[in-house]
Design an enzyme around this catalytic site. Structure first.
Site, mmCIF file in Angstrom:
data_model
loop_
_atom_site.group_PDB
_atom_site.id
_atom_site.type_symbol
_atom_site.label_atom_id
_atom_site.label_comp_id
_atom_site.label_asym_id
_atom_site.label_seq_id
_atom_site.Cartn_x
_atom_site.Cartn_y
_atom_site.Cartn_z
ATOM 1 N N TYR A 141 3.595 6.551 10.171
ATOM 2 C CA TYR A 141 2.794 5.400 9.766
ATOM 3 C C TYR A 141 3.655 4.320 9.103
ATOM 4 O O TYR A 141 3.485 3.124 9.387
ATOM 5 C CB TYR A 141 1.684 5.849 8.814
ATOM 6 N N HIS A 174 0.836 -1.196 0.000
ATOM 7 C CA HIS A 174 0.000 0.000 0.000
ATOM 8 C C HIS A 174 0.872 1.247 0.000
ATOM 9 O O HIS A 174 1.747 1.409 0.861
ATOM 10 C CB HIS A 174 -0.919 0.005 1.229
ATOM 11 N N TYR A 192 -9.601 5.153 7.437
ATOM 12 C CA TYR A 192 -9.805 5.506 8.842
ATOM 13 C C TYR A 192 -10.871 6.588 8.891
ATOM 14 O O TYR A 192 -10.669 7.689 8.361
ATOM 15 C CB TYR A 192 -8.508 6.036 9.469
ATOM 16 N N LYS A 223 0.703 -0.163 15.150
ATOM 17 C CA LYS A 223 2.076 -0.227 15.665
ATOM 18 C C LYS A 223 2.390 -1.435 16.538
ATOM 19 O O LYS A 223 3.556 -1.699 16.824
ATOM 20 C CB LYS A 223 2.378 1.048 16.475
ATOM 21 N N PRO A 277 -4.643 0.119 18.603
ATOM 22 C CA PRO A 277 -4.371 -0.349 17.238
ATOM 23 C C PRO A 277 -4.524 0.733 16.173
ATOM 24 O O PRO A 277 -4.238 0.464 15.001
ATOM 25 C CB PRO A 277 -5.403 -1.457 17.043
#
Length: 394
Positions: free
Chosen positions: A385, A72, A201, A297, A293
């Site tokens: 990220y 991704h 998200y 991580k 979550p």
């Protein structure tokens, strides 16, 4: 029995550490209290930082991941109905993440260990580390009605939050930092095509939602729910209806629903214990730290702990650099706290907190608006990220 490194826990952290050490010619024994089937039955994370991807390749266990995993280049933030793209690749000079389930990582590591001939003892009871402060540590455990002793040089505690490793350290030698959040994530696994080709998200007044996937045909979706919620109160239909309400209309219309394969509620907490070592016992992964979550991580932090301990032990055995052993905790904690901060920030920005007054809600919305509409802000999100770099062991 005798080995060089005794590893407690056959989850991904213990197996990865064992594989790296085995490949380097360092003898290991892994002891796990559960069965292999139980370990593989855990449904966990599926977003791997670039650093972990490279570590799996270094361990020689990445063939299936590279074939079946989904690379991704970015992800989407759904903010009150609008989509904001975070272009990881362009914001981090080419770095990406890999979507590949933790269960599959564990399966690959188990297969590699079997092929290597290295020993893993499953269904071991009453595992106890001893002599951690001495030069001759050992562990004991019961198996098939017999008590066994394993003498070793070092012990790696990779047995999770509820494991024996951390609990074996005197409480007055540890400092605990913890924040428990007033909500959990209700997760559903389904054999349906993803609603979007990237993770989404979603921030919504009804609560947070996450659209994730394990493959092109298997999806993992999450909803923020109150901490006291019961999974049996959520039928599949109720879940899908609520998820649609929290997604932008264009995505909600595309959502393909289906029967759940697995459904569970995970509580959210931030947790760190300092130090992450006690004599010759080293804590890795969830044994030492838990993150919400939201920032993806948890598994990745365990991998960075593995990388740190592996590289320290490599220098200990090859160069006699025992001075590095006492640096393990401080090296790990520098990265752990940065990941804790990012996970806390993502959680704070994207979830609905009932206890927040109007002022606090506006501040959160304003901060998030600043970050996503600023090149510097998006770069900060992206570099955290994809994962901060591992610290060199010198």
């Amino acid at each position: 029995m005798k080995t060089q490194v005794a590893i407690i826990g056959a989850g991904p952290a213990g197996l990865l550490l064992g594989q790296l050490l085995h490949n380097a010619g360092i003898d290991t024994l892994i002891v796990e209290r559960q069965t292999p089937e139980y370990v593989l039955g855990r449904i966990r994370a599926g977003v791997l930082e670039q650093g972990m991807v490279e570590l799996l390749r270094q361990a020689g266990v990445a063939r299936r991941m590279d074939r079946e995993g989904l690379v991704h280049d970015g992800f989407e933030l759904a903010l009150d109905g609008r989509l904001v793209h975070i272009d990881l690749k362009s914001l981090t000079a080419g770095k990406t993440v890999m979507v590949y389930g933790q269960t599959e990582v564990t399966r690959d590591l188990m297969a590699a260990r079997r092929e290597s001939g290295a020993q893993t003892i499953y269904a071991a009871r009453d595992v106890v580390p001893h002599g951690m402060k001495s030069d001759e540590p050992f562990i004991t455990f019961d198996k098939d009605g017999e008590t066994w002793r394993v003498d070793c040089d070092y012990i790696a505690g990779c047995d999770g939050f509820h494991g024996v490793a951390r609990q074996s350290i005197p409480a007055d030698c540890l400092k605990v930092f913890e924040r428990v959040y007033p909500f959990g994530w209700l997760g559903i696994l389904a054999d349906t095509p993803p609603v979007h080709d990237e993770l989404v998200y979603a921030r919504h007044e009804r609560g947070f939602a996450l659209c994730s996937m394990r493959s092109a045909t298997r999806t993992r979706y999450y909803l923020q729910v109150p901490a006291q919620e019961k999974v049996e109160d959520w039928s599949d239909q109720r879940f899908w209806d609520e998820l649609k309400k929290r997604l932008p209309p264009a995505l909600a219309e595309k959502l393909v629903t289906g029967p759940s394969i697995e459904k569970s509620i995970a509580p959210l907490r931030s947790f760190v214990v300092e130090p992450m070592q006690y004599g010759r016992l080293f804590l890795l992964g969830d044994a030492a730290h838990i993150v919400p979550p939201t920032g993806a991580k948890g598994l990745n932090l365990a991998a960075s702990d593995v990388s740190t301990l592996f590289n320290i032990l490599l220098k200990v055995y090859r160069e006699g650099r025992t001075d590095l052993l006492e640096k393990y905790s401080q090296i790990c904690l520098r990265r752990v706290w940065k990941a804790e901060r990012f996970s806390w920030w993502m959680t704070s920005m994207l979830h609905h907190f009932d206890e927040h007054d109007d002022f606090s809600q506006r501040i959160c919305a304003s901060e998030l608006d600043y970050f996503v509409n600023s090149e510097a802000g998006r770069k900060t999100i992206a570099e955290n990220y994809v994962g901060l770099p591992y610290e060199a062991i010198e």
